[in-house]
Design a protein around this motif. Structure first.
Motif, PDB file in Angstrom:
ATOM      1  N   ARG A  56       0.830  -1.209   0.000  1.00  0.00           N
ATOM      2  CA  ARG A  56       0.000   0.000   0.000  1.00  0.00           C
ATOM      3  C   ARG A  56       0.866   1.262   0.000  1.00  0.00           C
ATOM      4  O   ARG A  56       0.533   2.259  -0.650  1.00  0.00           O
ATOM      5  CB  ARG A  56      -0.930  -0.005   1.210  1.00  0.00           C
ATOM      6  N   LYS A  57       1.985   1.218   0.735  1.00  0.00           N
ATOM      7  CA  LYS A  57       2.865   2.385   0.785  1.00  0.00           C
ATOM      8  C   LYS A  57       3.517   2.646  -0.557  1.00  0.00           C
ATOM      9  O   LYS A  57       3.627   3.807  -0.984  1.00  0.00           O
ATOM     10  CB  LYS A  57       3.940   2.184   1.858  1.00  0.00           C
ATOM     11  N   VAL A  58       3.948   1.596  -1.243  1.00  0.00           N
ATOM     12  CA  VAL A  58       4.521   1.766  -2.583  1.00  0.00           C
ATOM     13  C   VAL A  58       3.501   2.412  -3.509  1.00  0.00           C
ATOM     14  O   VAL A  58       3.810   3.352  -4.258  1.00  0.00           O
ATOM     15  CB  VAL A  58       5.005   0.410  -3.147  1.00  0.00           C
ATOM     16  N   GLU A  59       2.258   1.918  -3.477  1.00  0.00           N
ATOM     17  CA  GLU A  59       1.202   2.479  -4.321  1.00  0.00           C
ATOM     18  C   GLU A  59       0.951   3.948  -3.987  1.00  0.00           C
ATOM     19  O   GLU A  59       0.767   4.778  -4.874  1.00  0.00           O
ATOM     20  CB  GLU A  59      -0.081   1.670  -4.156  1.00  0.00           C
ATOM     21  N   ALA A  60       0.948   4.263  -2.693  1.00  0.00           N
ATOM     22  CA  ALA A  60       0.718   5.647  -2.269  1.00  0.00           C
ATOM     23  C   ALA A  60       1.841   6.565  -2.751  1.00  0.00           C
ATOM     24  O   ALA A  60       1.590   7.686  -3.218  1.00  0.00           O
ATOM     25  CB  ALA A  60       0.593   5.716  -0.749  1.00  0.00           C
ATOM     26  N   GLY A 132      11.925 -10.337  -7.349  1.00  0.00           N
ATOM     27  CA  GLY A 132      10.526  -9.944  -7.437  1.00  0.00           C
ATOM     28  C   GLY A 132      10.155  -8.965  -6.342  1.00  0.00           C
ATOM     29  O   GLY A 132       9.025  -8.960  -5.856  1.00  0.00           O
ATOM     30  N   LEU A 133      11.101  -8.120  -5.972  1.00  0.00           N
ATOM     31  CA  LEU A 133      10.934  -7.252  -4.804  1.00  0.00           C
ATOM     32  C   LEU A 133      10.639  -5.823  -5.225  1.00  0.00           C
ATOM     33  O   LEU A 133      11.305  -5.253  -6.091  1.00  0.00           O
ATOM     34  CB  LEU A 133      12.214  -7.281  -3.963  1.00  0.00           C
ATOM     35  N   ARG A 134       9.642  -5.246  -4.582  1.00  0.00           N
ATOM     36  CA  ARG A 134       9.287  -3.834  -4.759  1.00  0.00           C
ATOM     37  C   ARG A 134       8.832  -3.347  -3.387  1.00  0.00           C
ATOM     38  O   ARG A 134       7.713  -3.637  -2.963  1.00  0.00           O
ATOM     39  CB  ARG A 134       8.191  -3.704  -5.804  1.00  0.00           C
ATOM     40  N   VAL A 135       9.678  -2.606  -2.682  1.00  0.00           N
ATOM     41  CA  VAL A 135       9.441  -2.334  -1.268  1.00  0.00           C
ATOM     42  C   VAL A 135       9.812  -0.885  -0.940  1.00  0.00           C
ATOM     43  O   VAL A 135      10.727  -0.325  -1.548  1.00  0.00           O
ATOM     44  CB  VAL A 135      10.272  -3.336  -0.420  1.00  0.00           C
ATOM     45  N   PRO A 136       9.107  -0.258   0.010  1.00  0.00           N
ATOM     46  CA  PRO A 136       9.448   1.125   0.373  1.00  0.00           C
ATOM     47  C   PRO A 136      10.791   1.205   1.087  1.00  0.00           C
ATOM     48  O   PRO A 136      11.195   0.286   1.799  1.00  0.00           O
ATOM     49  CB  PRO A 136       8.318   1.534   1.320  1.00  0.00           C
ATOM     50  N   GLY A 150       7.819  -3.971   7.275  1.00  0.00           N
ATOM     51  CA  GLY A 150       8.109  -4.586   5.984  1.00  0.00           C
ATOM     52  C   GLY A 150       8.896  -3.682   5.062  1.00  0.00           C
ATOM     53  O   GLY A 150       9.126  -4.016   3.901  1.00  0.00           O
ATOM     54  N   TYR A 151       9.322  -2.517   5.580  1.00  0.00           N
ATOM     55  CA  TYR A 151      10.114  -1.588   4.791  1.00  0.00           C
ATOM     56  C   TYR A 151      11.587  -1.980   4.839  1.00  0.00           C
ATOM     57  O   TYR A 151      12.022  -2.750   5.688  1.00  0.00           O
ATOM     58  CB  TYR A 151      10.000  -0.160   5.334  1.00  0.00           C
TER      59      TYR A 151
END
Length: 269
Positions: A56-60, A132-136, A150-151
């Motif tokens: 959700r944070k990445v999307e935001a 496959g990682l996409r993380v804040p 999870g950041y």
């Protein structure tokens, strides 16, 4: 024929033993259930919640950056919008000043100016295609404020993305989203990208340190080099990224380190 006589005191002792055994068995079952629930909570629930929160944070962040219209500040130098400045090899300390382009002396890929993020603020996105990682990415490496969400955390005092020096990060290997669970799967030349409000910085994996002390501060210095295992690291200034996590799995006794070098910067917009 003699009939054995069972005394009341013997019966009471037997009854007390049975009650004690039954109570002990109940206690063991209860403890086992509690331990099982704790394991489920740590290995499943914390991962589920942290991953959902991180996604959700990445999307935001990406929605916010989209509304800002890119905001790139590095395009106004007459080189044309959308140009991707190359990073000369001389930046990584390999010497000689040769960038493979011939006559490129003095070329510099300047990082887009960035404001200092607030403590625990998520301000970038780390992307590692192989994992496959996409993380804040958030400022600081505190467990409650950053890592347990999870950041990935940025070591305060190290360089920011694209800047000269060492952009150093930490992440959990197990539980709470475990973004660096498979960090050991990275190979030389794998791509690591860092997206910010203004630009995307691309690094190439260059070296790995399978295990070192948790107190090995040398691995996140501006010129990263292990003080515990001096054969690992660099000796010249450059544009580095450092990824650190615990090892072996399910322990925090040692640290695993992956280093990369900046290869390009692409302004947004």
């Amino acid at each position: 024929m003699r009939v054995p006589v069972v005394q009341h005191s013997t019966r009471r002792r037997s009854a007390r033993r049975r009650r004690a055994l039954w109570s002990g068995a109940e206690l063991l079952v209860t403890v086992g259930v509690v331990l099982l629930l704790l394991v489920v909570h740590q290995l499943w629930w914390t991962n589920r919640e942290a991953r959902r929160g991180a996604e959700r944070k990445v999307e935001a962040l990406e929605r916010e950056w989209g509304k800002d219209g890119g905001g790139a500040q590095g395009d106004g130098g007459g080189s044309g919008a959308g140009a991707t400045p190359a990073v000369p090899r001389s930046y990584d300390g390999s010497g000689g000043g040769s960038d493979g382009g011939g006559g490129g002396t003095g070329r510099r890929a300047t990082a887009v100016r960035q404001s200092s993020p607030s403590w625990s603020q998520a301000y970038a996105v780390l992307i590692i295609p192989r994992l496959g990682l996409r993380v804040p990415v958030a400022e600081g490496v505190g467990k409650q404020a950053v890592l347990n969400k999870g950041y990935v955390g940025h070591y305060r005092g190290t360089a920011q993305p694209g800047q000269a020096g060492n952009f150093a990060l930490a992440g959990h290997r197990n539980t709470h989203g475990e973004p660096f669970r498979y960090l050991n799967h990275l190979r030389i030349k794998d791509v690591v990208e860092v997206e910010t409000r203004d630009a995307t910085y691309t690094y190439s994996v260059d070296k790995t340190l399978p295990q070192t002390s948790a107190r090995d501060s040398g691995v996140i210095r501006p010129i990263p080099r292990s003080v515990v295992r001096p054969g690992y690291g660099y000796s010249q200034p450059g544009y580095y990224i450092t990824l650190t996590t615990c090892t072996p799995e399910f322990t925090s006794r040692y640290r695993m380190v992956v280093w990369g070098k900046l290869v390009s910067m692409r302004p947004r917009g």
